[in-house]
Design an enzyme around this catalytic site. Structure first.
Site, mmCIF file in Angstrom:
data_model
loop_
_atom_site.group_PDB
_atom_site.id
_atom_site.type_symbol
_atom_site.label_atom_id
_atom_site.label_comp_id
_atom_site.label_asym_id
_atom_site.label_seq_id
_atom_site.Cartn_x
_atom_site.Cartn_y
_atom_site.Cartn_z
ATOM 1 N N LEU A 1 45.934 52.081 52.485
ATOM 2 C CA LEU A 1 47.751 52.519 52.469
ATOM 3 C C LEU A 1 48.117 53.631 52.689
ATOM 4 C CD1 LEU A 1 49.507 50.612 49.878
ATOM 5 C CD2 LEU A 1 49.657 50.385 52.368
ATOM 6 N N ASP A 2 48.288 54.427 54.247
ATOM 7 C CA ASP A 2 48.879 55.961 54.309
ATOM 8 C C ASP A 2 49.012 56.313 52.863
ATOM 9 O OD1 ASP A 2 51.537 55.371 55.213
ATOM 10 O OD2 ASP A 2 50.931 54.973 56.977
ATOM 11 N N ALA A 3 49.598 58.033 53.519
ATOM 12 C CA ALA A 3 50.055 58.726 52.299
ATOM 13 C C ALA A 3 51.784 58.240 52.787
ATOM 14 C CB ALA A 3 49.774 59.787 52.301
ATOM 15 N N SER B 1 53.301 55.668 53.177
ATOM 16 C CA SER B 1 53.636 54.100 52.866
ATOM 17 C C SER B 1 52.965 54.203 51.435
ATOM 18 C CB SER B 1 51.970 53.198 53.719
ATOM 19 O OG SER B 1 53.000 53.139 55.451
ATOM 20 N N ARG C 1 48.077 51.938 60.916
ATOM 21 C CA ARG C 1 49.252 52.790 60.629
ATOM 22 C C ARG C 1 49.995 51.264 61.700
ATOM 23 N NH1 ARG C 1 51.123 57.108 58.882
ATOM 24 N NH2 ARG C 1 53.113 57.388 60.814
#
Length: 189
Positions: A40-42, A44, A140
């Site tokens: 999960l990106d930062a 999210s 993303r």
């Protein structure tokens, strides 16, 4: 062979090495030798699974296994049925076309924890909550999908992986729980 579920807080990077300005997984997960099954990106938040079992990690993360991941996205603007149907059909992102997915409206979730810091609020611009259930999970992807149909994502929360649901697990941001490695979740074990 631990399998750990983490409610990854907003702003946390999906790596164990320390970062100068952001929290990392090491701030929340104390079990040695586990790695995230997917990322999960930062920006999210939500359900992240970690394991030391490479085969299980691949089963969870690799798109070829078509394990469903469910996301709640708060997007800028009033989403209409046309945009929802476009998301469900698959969206051309330039470098690839996303697989068809389930896309539907959700009510503003009362069960969702507040985000710190909160998203920006603009009285003149409405927001809409949608749920996307995808099987790919490319970099993303959900953010790019909603932007491609004209509704940028403001907040993104992964609420489910397979049959696992973050609310059923009862995890607050930063909390973890150890799961049985061979439980009857769809397609995970």
């Amino acid at each position: 062979m631990p399998l750990i579920a983490l409610n990854k807080p907003f702003g946390t990077i999906c790596q164990f090495s320390q970062h100068d300005t952001r929290a990392s997984l090491a701030d929340w997960v104390k079990t040695p030798g586990v790695y995230p099954a997917g990322r999960l990106d930062a920006d999210s938040e939500g359900l992240l699974l970690l394991t030391d079992d490479g085969a299980l990690q691949a089963r969870i993360a690799e798109p070829r296994h078509k394990l469903v991941k469910r996301y709640w996205a708060q997007v800028e603007g009033a989403v209409d049925e046309t945009a929802l149907k476009a998301l469900a059909r698959g969206v051309d992102l330039g470098d690839y076309v996303t697989r068809p997915c389930r896309a539907e409206f959700v009510e503003p979730p009362e069960t969702l924890w507040p985000r710190t810091p909160p998203i920006r609020y603009r009285a003149a611009i409405p927001t809409t909550w949608i749920e996307l259930a995808i099987t790919e999970g490319k970099n993303r992807q959900v953010r790019r999908m909603t932007a491609a149909v004209g509704f940028p994502t403001l907040r993104l929360v992964r609420v489910g992986i397979g049959a696992l649901d973050i609310f059923a697990l009862g995890l607050e941001p930063g909390q973890t729980t150890t799961l049985p490695p061979r439980a009857p979740w769809d397609g995970i074990a």
